[in-house]
Design a protein around this motif. Sequence first.
Motif, mmCIF file in Angstrom:
data_model
loop_
_atom_site.group_PDB
_atom_site.id
_atom_site.type_symbol
_atom_site.label_atom_id
_atom_site.label_comp_id
_atom_site.label_asym_id
_atom_site.label_seq_id
_atom_site.Cartn_x
_atom_site.Cartn_y
_atom_site.Cartn_z
ATOM 1 N N CYS A 1 0.816 -1.225 0.000
ATOM 2 C CA CYS A 1 0.000 0.000 0.000
ATOM 3 C C CYS A 1 0.843 1.265 0.000
ATOM 4 O O CYS A 1 0.400 2.314 -0.495
ATOM 5 C CB CYS A 1 -0.950 0.007 1.210
ATOM 6 S SG CYS A 1 -2.367 -1.088 0.973
ATOM 7 N N ASP B 1 -2.859 5.978 -6.520
ATOM 8 C CA ASP B 1 -4.210 6.461 -6.719
ATOM 9 C C ASP B 1 -5.194 5.310 -6.598
ATOM 10 O O ASP B 1 -4.811 4.177 -6.323
ATOM 11 C CB ASP B 1 -4.351 7.143 -8.077
ATOM 12 C CG ASP B 1 -3.800 6.287 -9.216
ATOM 13 O OD1 ASP B 1 -3.898 5.038 -9.112
ATOM 14 O OD2 ASP B 1 -3.275 6.845 -10.199
ATOM 15 N N ASP B 2 -6.466 5.664 -6.875
ATOM 16 C CA ASP B 2 -7.499 4.638 -6.755
ATOM 17 C C ASP B 2 -7.358 3.533 -7.803
ATOM 18 O O ASP B 2 -7.826 2.418 -7.628
ATOM 19 C CB ASP B 2 -8.886 5.252 -6.823
ATOM 20 C CG ASP B 2 -9.095 6.012 -8.133
ATOM 21 O OD1 ASP B 2 -8.098 6.268 -8.837
ATOM 22 O OD2 ASP B 2 -10.247 6.324 -8.454
ATOM 23 N N HIS C 1 -5.085 1.082 -6.248
ATOM 24 C CA HIS C 1 -5.845 0.365 -5.212
ATOM 25 C C HIS C 1 -6.808 -0.632 -5.844
ATOM 26 O O HIS C 1 -7.039 -1.734 -5.312
ATOM 27 C CB HIS C 1 -6.618 1.359 -4.327
ATOM 28 C CG HIS C 1 -5.790 1.968 -3.258
ATOM 29 N ND1 HIS C 1 -5.467 1.326 -2.098
ATOM 30 C CD2 HIS C 1 -5.201 3.209 -3.185
ATOM 31 C CE1 HIS C 1 -4.718 2.099 -1.337
ATOM 32 N NE2 HIS C 1 -4.538 3.279 -1.981
ATOM 33 N N GLY C 2 -7.349 -0.274 -6.979
ATOM 34 C CA GLY C 2 -8.257 -1.187 -7.663
ATOM 35 C C GLY C 2 -7.552 -2.454 -8.134
ATOM 36 O O GLY C 2 -8.108 -3.551 -8.094
ATOM 37 N N LYS D 1 -7.035 -4.612 -5.119
ATOM 38 C CA LYS D 1 -8.292 -5.219 -4.688
ATOM 39 C C LYS D 1 -8.695 -6.368 -5.604
ATOM 40 O O LYS D 1 -9.159 -7.419 -5.176
ATOM 41 C CB LYS D 1 -9.398 -4.159 -4.656
ATOM 42 C CG LYS D 1 -10.744 -4.741 -4.210
ATOM 43 C CD LYS D 1 -11.853 -3.726 -4.348
ATOM 44 C CE LYS D 1 -13.192 -4.389 -3.997
ATOM 45 N NZ LYS D 1 -14.334 -3.535 -4.311
#
Length: 794
Positions: A749, A754-755, A758-759, A762
């Motif tokens: 992490c 950015d997201d 993170h995507g 995930k």
Amino acid sequence: MKIQQLLYTSCKKGLSSGAGFQTYSMSKGITEEERKEIETYCVYIPPDNLPTQPTEEEIEKIFPLSFSYFILKSGKYCISQGKYIGRDYSGRYGNYICHVLIFDKPCDFYPIELYKSISFRDSLTLEEQNAPCVEYLPELDHIHLGNAIHFDSISKFFKENGIGKKSKNFRELMQSIIDFNNIGKKIVFFDSASSIPYLIGAVELSLPKKLSMQFTFTTYTYNPEDTNYLLCAVDGRGSKFNFNVGQNIYKCNVFNFLEDRNKNVKFNSNFSKLAEIGFTVSKEIFLPFIDFLTQFEYNKLDEDIDDCLCLYNMVKKGLAKSDVESVKKAVSFAINYKSIEAYKQLFFELQPNLEKISTEVDVELTEIITKFLLKMSKETGCIEHRKIAYEFFFNSIHYLIVDAEEISISTILNLYENIRGLNDEEFVKKSLEEGRIKALITYMEGAKPRHAKFYFEAVLCDVKIFNKNSVEGQLFKLFDSQREENKALTIFLYKCLGILRKYPDYVRDILNFFKDDYEYCTKIILTIYCKCIDKDNILKELLIDFIVEEGKEKENWKNRMYFYISKDTGGSDFLLSIYAFELSKRLSKEKFFVNYCNKVFNTLENYRKEKFKEALNLYLNYCKNDDMYSDDITLEEYEAILNYIIDNSLLKYMDKAFIKKVISMLENKINNDNEKIDDYTLKKLFNMKKHYKIKTSCSIIELLCIGKELEKYGFIQCVDLLKNVKCDYKEMGRDNYERYLKWFLPNICVYLKDDVDHGKVKKALYCTEYGEVYFEQCIKVIKEIVLGKNIKIY
């Protein structure tokens, strides 16, 4: 043959430096050593109870004649006469003269036949007494027999002096003479002076000359303990020898015939009985036996002379008149003491009866008659006799194993081996003749296990010896019916095993019998394993147990047996069965497989190629716990197994499904026990899964590799790996999934920008079933990053 002589007496001048008792003269050729030895036999001491100054008449009547026979160390034979003569040259009493005749070779007459011969001198001439120079005694060309002791005079002596008593005395002496070579005791006896030479004569003339010449004697000695005679006669009242002293009785065989006080002698010699009959009844009954005995190479008198008598009676009276024990003794004598003429006579009696005898024999008689027939064949050069010998032997063996069930198999096998050992090459050729093997096949149709066990062991040993002695190309191959020359033998061996398979104890006995012959033991085991087991596991367990138990005591034996088994047809299957058995019996299975690899698979390459996968599969299955996701194998052992597979190029012998199974079990071990695996092994496993395109539900190997890559190179290097990971985290379980996130998320992490990043994470790590766990761990990590807490990068 020239005969030397020596005179010993008290004289004024002799071969010594002064006067007195000495050798007066002797023939040329007698050495000083021989003279000195002869002089020890020439001493004459009169009995204590006789007059010290006897008259001429007393000298002739009551002073015993010392007539002796002895053998010098040089091998010369001596016959002497010692006689008391009263006064010497000075007029003193106590003089005697001993005249000794010396022969280079054994005489052609019995020594006792010279008793009172006129060839012996009983004085020196007046010229000899007064001669200024002593001359050598001449060698004699001829001597006269005494005519006092011969067969007829001895016979007359027995008849005139009471057959019962004197013949008993003779048999006691004869029995002691027969026992001498076993016991070694000299014989001392006391009797009247007139009886002594006849008793000694009876002993001598009862034997062939070559035997009688072995036994020295004297008709009189003052002290037997000072002499080397075997047979010593003494004066019981005037002798130094005391018949009542226990020590003397212990050292010697002592007989007091005059007072009839003798030790108990067991008259177990039939020969002495026959000799007694010869003297007391008729010499025609006895003397033909002496002629018969003379033809043999029988050179040492012992109890075997009775066996010769059995042989003589069988030849003269016929086999029907002899009992079994007499036949044994007779044939044994013929074997031990060669005589071609007697062989022919004995064979003439035996041959018509051999078939009948072979159905009535015991072990001893079988061996004796077979040895005789073989020896006769050798001595006569007659091949037909050897054929008869083997035919008799095999017939007798069959009778012993079939009809004499009280005789053990081992006893009969010992007999079989003894006869085979006489000429093993010839024996096995006879034993393995196709006609004989086919006859045994026919017999095996209704045979008992005892019969099958004996013939299996005996014939297989014959095969072993045949193969050892044969040149290449002429070998018998066991249990190989493809070759015509092996066909009958193979059928026979299968017949035996077909009977024995129902009797495990016999099978174990056979294995023990051949266990030190690795090749043959292997053949037997694998033949039973491959051909005789069917649905019955008792034999299989027996074979395995035999190898395991023997191997516990002898590691080297086990290793060699494994080697031979691995090379033969069906060997790998049997070795795997042993492996499965040992695995099932192990209470602790830790490192069992790795140890097995090092001890067995490392040395048996073909077995490893064929059975490694099955062996490992058995091990993995045995080590599973009730929980299908856990087992008793440590991660360290998994690593060792996988390294062994890779290092020995064993993957090519495994299918993809099995490789997946092994890797899945390892991943479960890592997952369940939360254990660490070294980077080297992890990399090899990763490449293995990639090469074989193996997908596992947990993908633990890939996840660990991503983590390791992240530690080394950061997030950018891990993106592609994350894209390719398709992991069913549900299989990991909630706790393991949580532990993995706690380890992985803090390290990745910190690199997310950015997201989108993170995507990606995930997508790779999210598990629907445990979604709350994922978000909980993500929020926790992000919170720690935002709050500025240190996140350790591994």
